[in-house]
Structure formats: C-alpha cells, structure tokens
Design a protein around this motif. Structure first.
Motif: not given
Length: 293
Positions: A59-67, A90-92, A201-217
């Motif tokens: 999955l990583v290899l495919w995503a890195a190629w597309i990304g 990967i988290g799922a 942990q991995l899934g939650w971090r990815a979800v935060r990015e997919l819903v456009d969570t901004g950087v910290d203060d």
C-alpha cells in the motif's frame, strides 16, 4: 497520469519500502514456521502481523508512486492526499489484525487444555525478529523525518509495533518454557492490544489531515512572525492552514498601505510567499491575498 514526475523523495520512499518488504517476507515465514514447530501461538500471531506488514508495504509503495505525481486537471493541488489515505488504510489494517489476534487469544485462554508449551526455537526466532524490526524502524523513521512523510513514518511505527510485539513474545515464551504455558496466549492478547493502539493512532492522524485540521498554535504563531517580518506588511488576518501529505498549505490575507499600487502590493505578497516557502517548515505555495490597511 500524463506528465507525472518523480523526485528524490519518491526514490527514497520506494527504496526503503522494497527493503522492508523483503525483510517482512523473511520474518513472516520464519516466525510462522518457528511458531508452528516450536508450539508458540504468540509467535504465529506475530508472524501473521509481519504478513500484514507486507500488505502495508504494498500500500505504501502504491501511495508513494501516486503521491509523487504532479498536479493535473482532476487534482490541481497534486496527489499527496493519496499518501494520507494509505496511512489511514494501514491504521485500519492494524485494527483488523489486532481484532483477530485478540479473539483467538481469548478463545485459547478460555480453553486451558489447548495450550501448548513453546520450545527454544520459538524463543530464538523472536529474538531475531526484534533485532531486524528495530533496524528497519530506525531506517524508515529517518527517511520519513527527512521528507516529512506521515506515510513512511506510519510504516516505520508499523515495524516498531512488530518489534515490540516480538519482545512480548520473548518474555511469554521464556515464561511458558519455565512452566506457565498460559503466558504465551496472554502475550498474544497483549500483542493484539499494542497493534490495535498503533492502528488507532495512525488512523486518527490521517483522519485529522483528511478533514483539513490546521497546524497547532505554536506553528501558527511562527507563521505569524514570518509574515510580519516582511517589509510592507502592516498586519495580517484570516490565516488558515491545512496539511497535504508532507506539505503545509497556507492561506493568509495581508494588510498593506492603501496608497500602494497593485504592482507594489503584489511585490509585497510575493515576498511573503517566498519568506514562508524558505523559512516555514514544509510550507509550499502559500496563497497570499491583499487588502488595504
């Protein structure tokens, strides 16, 4: 994808992923065989965990190629979010593997007569697994940090979870050999919980990015200092950020002297863009709007 380009970051991601895939294949075969021959349920479970690492590597290899592809008509901001989606996958995958491990371990604990005593072979294989996965973890983490890739960092922690699970297996097998066979099944349950925690942990971090969570203060404050440092910026507002793969996208409205010409104001806006690209970590292509002060 016509016109797609690849860069050094993609080459590094591809190289580390192929190396870890080979290591995972060897470890999975060794642990499953060692667990079956050495009567260790925990080691067999750990071997299946290594097989899940193989699926993650693919999955990583495919995503890195597309990304690594450039922007196109359908993806004007590029394809970095494919890496984020893969990290979520990967988290799922880890959560699914953890659920299967936990169910089987609880079943065996409820049937003490089915517990077998592991042998010395299982212990030896687990020690080799720890050493191999720790080496791969540190190698992957360096690549992930160098290119600010959550995808590679997620895979690195996937390998670290494998190393930690093998440590638990070592303790459990040693205890089972010493006369407590239930420790092996208990270790399988502990491994499942560890794998599940990493998956969350991995899934939650990815979800935060997919819903456009901004950087910290703290990061926002750093961006503000950089913007105000540019000559001609009287003030700024409406500062917004979001993550896309390893990049941070910035959108801000700067306030400039209202008597300036459009050309002069654009020069200031370009200076802000260049300052952010040069000095803000992983920021690229900032959108800078102009308004009179």
């Amino acid at each position: 994808m016509a016109g797609a380009t690849r860069d050094a970051a993609y080459d590094a991601k591809r190289r580390i992923t192929l190396v870890t895939a080979v290591v995972n294949l060897l470890l999975a075969g060794g642990k499953i065989a060692g667990g079956l021959i050495g009567n260790s349920q925990a080691l067999v479970v750990d071997g299946v965990h290594s097989l899940s690492d193989l699926a993650g590597d693919a999955l990583v290899l495919w995503a890195a190629w597309i990304g690594a592809s450039g922007a196109d008509h359908n993806h004007p901001y590029g394809h970095k979010r494919f890496e984020t989606a893969a990290a979520l996958g990967i988290g799922a995958l880890l959560l699914l593997v953890a659920g299967g491990f936990a169910f089987d371990a609880l079943r065996r604990l409820a049937q003490p007569e089915s517990l077998a005593v592991p042998g010395a072979l299982a212990l030896s294989v687990a020690v080799v697994s720890v050493l191999a996965n720790e080496i791969i973890y540190h190698y992957s983490r360096r690549v992930g940090e160098r290119y600010n890739s959550d995808l590679i960092l997620a895979n690195a922690w996937h390998h670290r979870s494998d190393a930690l699970s093998s440590v638990v297996v070592i303790v459990a097998v040693a205890g089972a050999i010493a006369g407590a066979p239930w420790l092996d099944a208990l270790a399988a349950l502990v491994v499942a919980l560890m794998v599940g925690a990493v998956g969350c942990q991995l899934g939650w971090r990815a979800v935060r990015e997919l819903v456009d969570t901004g950087v910290d203060d703290a990061a926002l404050a750093e961006l503000g200092v950089l913007i105000r440092s540019v000559d001609g910026v009287a003030d700024f507002d409406d500062l917004r950020t979001r993550r896309m793969g390893g990049a941070t996208l910035v959108d801000v409205r700067i306030r400039v002297d209202g008597d300036l010409s459009v050309r002069e104001a654009e020069v200031i806006a370009e200076a802000v863009r260049e300052t952010l690209d040069r000095h803000a970590p992983h920021t690229t292509g900032a959108l800078v709007r102009i308004a009179p002060h």
